[in-house]
Design a protein around this motif. Sequence first.
Motif, PDB file in Angstrom:
ATOM      1  N   TRP A  50      -3.516  13.287  11.970  1.00  0.00           N
ATOM      2  CA  TRP A  50      -2.654  12.987  10.828  1.00  0.00           C
ATOM      3  C   TRP A  50      -2.494  14.260  10.003  1.00  0.00           C
ATOM      4  N   PHE A  51      -1.791  15.220  10.576  1.00  0.00           N
ATOM      5  CA  PHE A  51      -1.654  16.541   9.961  1.00  0.00           C
ATOM      6  C   PHE A  51      -0.618  16.566   8.857  1.00  0.00           C
ATOM      7  N   SER A  52       0.148  15.488   8.725  1.00  0.00           N
ATOM      8  CA  SER A  52       1.220  15.479   7.748  1.00  0.00           C
ATOM      9  C   SER A  52       0.653  15.541   6.336  1.00  0.00           C
ATOM     10  N   SER A  53       1.371  16.154   5.426  1.00  0.00           N
ATOM     11  CA  SER A  53       0.953  16.249   4.028  1.00  0.00           C
ATOM     12  C   SER A  53       1.524  15.121   3.183  1.00  0.00           C
ATOM     13  N   GLY A  54       2.027  14.099   3.829  1.00  0.00           N
ATOM     14  CA  GLY A  54       2.629  12.990   3.122  1.00  0.00           C
ATOM     15  C   GLY A  54       1.589  12.143   2.386  1.00  0.00           C
ATOM     16  N   THR A  55       2.078  11.184   1.606  1.00  0.00           N
ATOM     17  CA  THR A  55       1.218  10.289   0.816  1.00  0.00           C
ATOM     18  C   THR A  55       0.507   9.292   1.718  1.00  0.00           C
ATOM     19  N   LEU A  56      -0.746   9.049   1.401  1.00  0.00           N
ATOM     20  CA  LEU A  56      -1.546   8.086   2.157  1.00  0.00           C
ATOM     21  C   LEU A  56      -1.491   6.743   1.442  1.00  0.00           C
ATOM     22  N   TYR A  57      -1.074   5.704   2.168  1.00  0.00           N
ATOM     23  CA  TYR A  57      -1.007   4.356   1.607  1.00  0.00           C
ATOM     24  C   TYR A  57      -2.041   3.455   2.292  1.00  0.00           C
ATOM     25  N   THR A  58      -2.583   2.572   1.508  1.00  0.00           N
ATOM     26  CA  THR A  58      -3.542   1.603   2.052  1.00  0.00           C
ATOM     27  C   THR A  58      -3.081   0.193   1.688  1.00  0.00           C
ATOM     28  N   TYR A  59      -3.473  -0.786   2.544  1.00  0.00           N
ATOM     29  CA  TYR A  59      -3.039  -2.165   2.361  1.00  0.00           C
ATOM     30  C   TYR A  59      -4.196  -3.117   2.721  1.00  0.00           C
ATOM     31  N   TRP A  60      -4.194  -4.231   2.011  1.00  0.00           N
ATOM     32  CA  TRP A  60      -5.038  -5.358   2.425  1.00  0.00           C
ATOM     33  C   TRP A  60      -4.116  -6.542   2.662  1.00  0.00           C
ATOM     34  N   TYR A  61      -4.280  -7.133   3.850  1.00  0.00           N
ATOM     35  CA  TYR A  61      -3.471  -8.272   4.242  1.00  0.00           C
ATOM     36  C   TYR A  61      -4.373  -9.486   4.470  1.00  0.00           C
ATOM     37  N   ARG A  62      -3.746 -10.621   4.213  1.00  0.00           N
ATOM     38  CA  ARG A  62      -4.421 -11.864   4.607  1.00  0.00           C
ATOM     39  C   ARG A  62      -3.879 -12.289   5.954  1.00  0.00           C
ATOM     40  N   ASP A  63      -4.818 -12.585   6.853  1.00  0.00           N
ATOM     41  CA  ASP A  63      -4.424 -12.959   8.200  1.00  0.00           C
ATOM     42  C   ASP A  63      -3.667 -14.286   8.178  1.00  0.00           C
ATOM     43  N   GLY A  64      -2.726 -14.449   9.090  1.00  0.00           N
ATOM     44  CA  GLY A  64      -1.862 -15.623   9.097  1.00  0.00           C
ATOM     45  C   GLY A  64      -2.474 -16.866   9.670  1.00  0.00           C
ATOM     46  N   ASP A  65      -3.764 -16.919   9.952  1.00  0.00           N
ATOM     47  CA  ASP A  65      -4.441 -18.122  10.445  1.00  0.00           C
ATOM     48  C   ASP A  65      -3.714 -18.713  11.663  1.00  0.00           C
ATOM     49  N   ASN A  66      -3.765 -17.939  12.756  1.00  0.00           N
ATOM     50  CA  ASN A  66      -3.226 -18.364  14.051  1.00  0.00           C
ATOM     51  C   ASN A  66      -1.692 -18.453  14.076  1.00  0.00           C
ATOM     52  N   THR A  67      -1.038 -18.058  12.994  1.00  0.00           N
ATOM     53  CA  THR A  67       0.426 -18.071  12.986  1.00  0.00           C
ATOM     54  C   THR A  67       1.003 -16.696  13.266  1.00  0.00           C
ATOM     55  N   GLY A  68       0.139 -15.697  13.174  1.00  0.00           N
ATOM     56  CA  GLY A  68       0.600 -14.343  13.374  1.00  0.00           C
ATOM     57  C   GLY A  68       1.300 -13.770  12.176  1.00  0.00           C
ATOM     58  N   HIS A  69       1.403 -14.560  11.113  1.00  0.00           N
ATOM     59  CA  HIS A  69       2.098 -14.102   9.903  1.00  0.00           C
ATOM     60  C   HIS A  69       1.070 -13.527   8.939  1.00  0.00           C
ATOM     61  N   LYS A  70       1.305 -12.319   8.488  1.00  0.00           N
ATOM     62  CA  LYS A  70       0.389 -11.669   7.563  1.00  0.00           C
ATOM     63  C   LYS A  70       0.979 -11.643   6.162  1.00  0.00           C
ATOM     64  N   ILE A  71       0.071 -11.714   5.146  1.00  0.00           N
ATOM     65  CA  ILE A  71       0.477 -11.775   3.736  1.00  0.00           C
ATOM     66  C   ILE A  71      -0.136 -10.581   3.024  1.00  0.00           C
ATOM     67  N   LEU A  72       0.704  -9.781   2.397  1.00  0.00           N
ATOM     68  CA  LEU A  72       0.221  -8.623   1.657  1.00  0.00           C
ATOM     69  C   LEU A  72      -0.389  -9.096   0.328  1.00  0.00           C
ATOM     70  N   VAL A  73      -1.659  -8.708   0.100  1.00  0.00           N
ATOM     71  CA  VAL A  73      -2.340  -9.146  -1.135  1.00  0.00           C
ATOM     72  C   VAL A  73      -2.625  -7.972  -2.067  1.00  0.00           C
ATOM     73  N   ALA A  74      -2.697  -6.724  -1.549  1.00  0.00           N
ATOM     74  CA  ALA A  74      -2.969  -5.566  -2.409  1.00  0.00           C
ATOM     75  C   ALA A  74      -2.534  -4.297  -1.693  1.00  0.00           C
ATOM     76  N   THR A  75      -1.957  -3.340  -2.456  1.00  0.00           N
ATOM     77  CA  THR A  75      -1.546  -2.060  -1.905  1.00  0.00           C
ATOM     78  C   THR A  75      -1.312  -1.068  -3.028  1.00  0.00           C
TER      79      THR A  75
END
Length: 459
Positions: A50-75
């Motif tokens: 990851w040699f790029s000098s770009g901004t680093l972003y982080t995320y926490w997702y809630r798993d979709g509980d067997n639906t495969g759908h993820k929910i963003l809770v914090a970033t």
Amino acid sequence: MVPLLLLPLLWGGSLQEQPGYELRVQESVRVQEGLCVHVPCSFSYPRSSWFSSGTLYTYWYRDGDNTGHKILVATNNEVKSVKTEFRNRFFLADPKTNDCSLSIRDARMRDTGTYFFRVEKENCGNYSYKEKKLKLQVTALTDKPDIHIPELLEADRSTQLTCSLSGACEGGSRLTFSWVGDALDSLNPQTLHSSALTFTPRPQDHGTNLTCQVKCAGSSVITQRTIWLNVFYAPRHLTIGISFRNVTALKILQTISSLTILEGEAVRLLCVADSNPPAKLSWFRGSPALNATPISSTATLELPRVGTAEEGEFSCRAWHPLGSQTLSLSLSVVRKSVSRAGVVPAALGGAGVMALLSLCLCLLFLYIVRARRNPAAGRPQVRDGEDPVMGTVTWGSRENRRPDRLPREMIPAGDAPPSGEQQELQYVNLNFHKMKPQKPPDQEVTNSRVYSKIEKKSK
């Protein structure tokens, strides 16, 4: 060609941790409803790739509980939208230091689920750490609040108590506090809804209960803790109890200054002081000096046989770190041969005198009745409603009529008049007044006699 095809999948995240990608976080966290929790977390990624000098972003997702759908809770990416129910409740740390810690405020039952972390860098790539997920469980509120007392509770001294709920955090759900207790009756009710309570305990507040209740906003559950107040106070209501050998279970708990005891009596003096912690009680002869030696180092002073040597002042001292108090008692001793008014019930020698007086009254009554029955004697006239015994009795008529001679039955032997000498009948007035007090104790009486003195009137 196959490795090249799999590369995007691996780059987007896989069930196996790739070289250079590591996530350090606990796998299971439990928090009570309405409270807060902080989940420490750190991560690493291959910086060489990851040699790029770009901004680093982080995320926490809630798993979709067997639906495969993820929910963003914090970033930290302001472009991305967090779901409303998690907004302002889930927070991420600064990723510049490889910190992925997650802070949760005002936990709710529906927050229970599985969460995973994802990292992303501009113009470089992203990676989801699904190989290690976080399981969050929210339970009912059962923890009790803590009541902190900074120092010993001392009577008549203002102090401040604080009530806190472990797991609550600043910025979380609003907590409502309520203080309840008999010691708070005199306080302004508005001050009873703060986490800090200032009040001045009283001696009577010792042993009473104090309760702090906490309720989280949006919840009907109330949690509370009750403590027992331990108030320190100096001796008060110092009293002396008395018991005698001949009186069973007699205890007089009142403040007295003097006591009169019959000689030879056994007496027990008990000193009682109301204080917390209990004061150290001791007895002294006379007024206790600073370094005086006590004659008894307990609350009880035994006097098995009181004599003149025990006359004087006795003092009970109650020593306490917050202040001491002294109470004195003057002891007087009366000899058994002396009848003295005011002596304690065990020393009432006057009972014998009363018995002797009653016997004399009985003999006198029989003497009068016999005189009345003698036909030769003049019959005294008694007015209606007048008691001839308990009132003033006159032998003879009210008109001063005198008999010619004294009845023979009333002439004592050896006192008969000389032969040929005319003896006039004499009058005797018997007045029964209220019994007068006995002579002072300092006048010793060895023989007590009760008699009537009859004076002969001149012709």
